[in-house]
Design an enzyme around this catalytic site. Structure first.
Site, PDB file in Angstrom:
ATOM      1  N   ILE A 109       0.859  -1.194   0.000  1.00 32.06           N
ATOM      2  CA  ILE A 109       0.000   0.000   0.000  1.00 32.06           C
ATOM      3  C   ILE A 109       0.886   1.230   0.000  1.00 32.06           C
ATOM      4  CG2 ILE A 109      -1.780   1.254   1.258  1.00 32.06           C
ATOM      5  CD1 ILE A 109      -2.583  -1.479   2.469  1.00 32.06           C
ATOM      6  N   CYS A 110       0.607   2.107  -0.932  1.00 37.06           N
ATOM      7  CA  CYS A 110       1.385   3.346  -1.065  1.00 37.06           C
ATOM      8  C   CYS A 110       0.712   4.444  -0.260  1.00 37.06           C
ATOM      9  CB  CYS A 110       1.497   3.728  -2.545  1.00 37.06           C
ATOM     10  SG  CYS A 110       2.492   5.202  -2.831  1.00 37.06           S
TER      11      CYS A 110
END
EC number: 2.3.2.23
Length: 301
Positions: free
Chosen positions: A227-228
């Site tokens: 997850i960015c």
């Protein structure tokens, strides 16, 4: 003239013969006695001169005699030495502290630190580790209680193998006007499953979070389910963040990034892996530290 000289000689002889013989004896004896008295006085003086009078010890009684000032001080110091002797240092510090010769200092250096120092060095990390574990456990217990009291059933938590530090979190809701929500309805997907693992120094460091299922495209979800999000990095993390707040931010990022459920044949059934997620996350952190971060606010979701 000769007759006169004979008369004078006879007179001298007469006078000598007529003198008191006791007087002559006393005169000769007195001289000898004087010499003897002088010699006795000399010997007595020598003896009295060589003999030193005894002195009383200042701390003793009236009848206590001291062998002399020097010997008295030495004896007193010898008696006080065991009382005033400081505690012995550790083996390693004895050579340096005593100021001994090179052999003593070398022996102290070879001996190393004393047992107290060695024990102290091993106890400090153990105590710190115990403290961190207590802080992490209390915080996570409170997080679980807060999530259980949520009225909207936004998320739910299951412990992995009964571990308090490894969570599977189910995200039940996203924006109902989003295409992702429509995909969830069409594919009968009840929730988006994520995994959170909490490090030893949590809450002062962020958890590692990744998507498990379903397989998502876009929405800031990358290879392996990484997850960015800046707040999941050490630079963007704050100990005030709760798991609920992190999950709400993630839900907003999914909608903002046009996240979709992957429906491509073959690819949709491929599971995310932790190893791939960790490698992807490290790479994206380096990239965004160089070019900056952009995270959508919750209001945009």
């Amino acid at each position: 003239m000769a007759t006169l000289l004979r008369k004078i000689g006879l007179i001298r002889l007469h006078n000598r013969d007529t003198e008191d013989p006791k007087h002559h004896h006393n005169h000769r004896g007195g001289g000898g006695g004087g010499q003897q008295s002088a010699s006795l006085r000399g010997k007595g003086g020598a003896k009295s001169g060589g003999h030193k009078p005894q002195q009383q010890h200042p701390a003793g009684g009236a009848g206590d005699a001291s062998p002399g000032p020097g010997k008295g001080k030495g004896k007193r110091a010898a008696e006080l030495a065991p009382r005033d002797k400081p505690p012995q240092p550790a083996a390693g510090a004895a050579g340096a502290a005593s100021g001994g010769g090179p052999r003593e200092r070398a022996a102290g250096a070879r001996a190393g630190p004393g047992p107290a120092a060695a024990a102290g060095g091993s106890l400090v990390p153990a105590a710190r580790q115990q403290h961190c574990t207590q802080v992490r456990s209390r915080r996570l217990m409170k997080e679980l209680q807060d999530i259980a009291r949520l009225s909207d059933r936004f998320i739910s938590v299951e412990l992995v193998d009964e571990s308090l530090f490894d969570w599977n979190v189910k995200l039940h809701q996203v924006d109902k006007d989003s295409v992702l929500w429509q995909d969830m309805k069409e594919t009968n997907t009840e929730f988006i499953l994520l995994n959170l693992t909490f490090p030893d120094n949590f809450p002062f460091s962020p958890p590692f979070m990744r998507v498990l299922s379903p397989r998502l495209e876009n929405g800031y979800v990358l290879d392996g389910g990484a997850i960015c999000m800046e707040l999941l990095t050490p630079r963007g993390w704050s100990s005030a963040y709760t798991v609920e707040a992190v999950m709400r931010q993630f839900a907003a990022s999914l909608v903002k990034g046009q996240g979709r459920i992957c429906r491509k044949a073959g690819k949709s059934k491929k599971s995310f892996s932790r190893k791939e997620a960790e490698a992807t996350f490290k790479s994206l952190v380096k990239t965004h530290e160089k070019y900056g971060w952009v995270t959508p606010p919750v209001s945009d979701g």
